[in-house]
Design a protein around this motif. Structure first.
Motif, PDB file in Angstrom:
ATOM      1  N   CYS A 182       0.826  -1.207   0.000  1.00 56.03           N
ATOM      2  CA  CYS A 182       0.000   0.000   0.000  1.00 56.03           C
ATOM      3  C   CYS A 182       0.862   1.260   0.000  1.00 56.03           C
ATOM      4  O   CYS A 182       0.500   2.276  -0.603  1.00 56.03           O
ATOM      5  CB  CYS A 182      -0.944  -0.014   1.187  1.00 56.03           C
ATOM      6  N   ALA A 187       1.814   1.941  -3.523  1.00 55.61           N
ATOM      7  CA  ALA A 187       0.730   2.603  -4.247  1.00 55.61           C
ATOM      8  C   ALA A 187       0.636   4.083  -3.896  1.00 55.61           C
ATOM      9  O   ALA A 187       0.385   4.926  -4.761  1.00 55.61           O
ATOM     10  CB  ALA A 187      -0.596   1.903  -3.937  1.00 55.61           C
ATOM     11  N   ASP A 188       0.850   4.400  -2.627  1.00 52.97           N
ATOM     12  CA  ASP A 188       0.786   5.801  -2.204  1.00 52.97           C
ATOM     13  C   ASP A 188       1.886   6.650  -2.818  1.00 52.97           C
ATOM     14  O   ASP A 188       1.756   7.871  -2.921  1.00 52.97           O
ATOM     15  CB  ASP A 188       0.890   5.889  -0.676  1.00 52.97           C
ATOM     16  N   GLN A 236      -9.647   0.003  -3.732  1.00 54.54           N
ATOM     17  CA  GLN A 236      -9.177   1.221  -4.377  1.00 54.54           C
ATOM     18  C   GLN A 236     -10.000   2.437  -3.938  1.00 54.54           C
ATOM     19  O   GLN A 236      -9.445   3.510  -3.653  1.00 54.54           O
ATOM     20  CB  GLN A 236      -9.277   1.087  -5.900  1.00 54.54           C
ATOM     21  N   TRP A 244      -7.357   5.485  -4.620  1.00 54.08           N
ATOM     22  CA  TRP A 244      -6.425   5.236  -5.721  1.00 54.08           C
ATOM     23  C   TRP A 244      -7.173   5.086  -7.040  1.00 54.08           C
ATOM     24  O   TRP A 244      -8.311   4.627  -7.068  1.00 54.08           O
ATOM     25  CB  TRP A 244      -5.628   3.957  -5.488  1.00 54.08           C
TER      26      TRP A 244
END
Length: 230
Positions: free
Chosen positions: A102, A105-106, A136, A141
């Motif tokens: 995660c 993704a950030d 998501q 996201w």
């Protein structure tokens, strides 16, 4: 007070710190900058090795599911030549999605900058599409994210419960695997440059050591604000 006398050690927040004069501080910084420059040049040499490295042809089809239904590996390129695939550890009915994945993704850059260099980036996971979409939304996201339907992960060195990153290149109907990393090889990623440096085309700037025939442009020449690319 002389230069030698201007140095002292103080305990700050429980840690011993050297406190020095401006001149001594600048000299210390010069030594750090020298080491940083050596690291940058070493990074450039490794990126060049990736651009010159051997490729492996992908000799089978793979099935994925996404927001628009079923997809193939070729579909994940979204019409571009290069594809970066991050294997996120999100699993079916996951009660506690991987914190490290995660964080990856950030840290992603705005994907328009990668797209401008003919490069797509997607996530894949074993979780079903409906759970991917819900996660998501929860995390805010908009990464293109697909459910893997077959042996894609283990075929490309990612264990059923693991993570990793693969790079692919597409030439017509042919797809090639060009690079793979996992573990600490992922911890420096997060900028446009660190992702492009993993790809066979690189940043596509004319200062780079790249195979003959690689299309390149001047540094900065292709840069845009993310909403201003054609």
């Amino acid at each position: 007070m002389t230069e030698m006398q201007s140095s002292e050690t103080r305990e700050i927040s429980g840690v011993a710190r050297r406190i020095v004069s401006l001149k001594a501080w600048q000299e210390d910084l010069r030594e750090i900058r020298k080491a940083e420059k050596e690291l940058t040049l070493a990074h450039d040499r490794v990126a060049a090795k990736r651009r010159h490295s051997a490729w492996m042809k992908v000799d089978r089809n793979y099935d994925f599911a996404g927001p628009e239904g079923s997809a193939t590996l070729a579909d994940l390129f979204d019409g571009r030549a290069q594809l970066i695939v991050y294997h996120h550890m999100l699993k079916p009915s996951d009660p506690s999605p991987c914190v490290g994945c995660c964080m990856v993704a950030d840290q992603l850059p705005h994907l328009s900058h990668l797209h401008a260099r003919d490069t797509s980036l997607v996530f894949v996971s074993k979780a079903p599409t409906v759970e991917i979409e819900a996660f998501q939304k929860r995390m805010g996201w908009s990464i293109p994210w697909f459910e893997t339907k077959d042996s894609f992960n283990p075929d490309f060195d990612v264990s059923p419960t693991g993570f990793g990153l693969n790079i692919f290149y597409r030439d017509g109907d042919d797809i090639y695997r060009t690079y793979f990393t996992k573990g600490r090889g992922l911890e420096t990623l997060g900028t446009v440059w660190t992702f492009l440096d993993l790809t066979p085309l690189g940043r596509q700037e004319n200062w780079e050591n790249a195979p003959s025939g690689t299309q390149q442009s001047k540094p900065y020449h292709w840069w845009r604000r993310h909403n201003e690319y054609d």
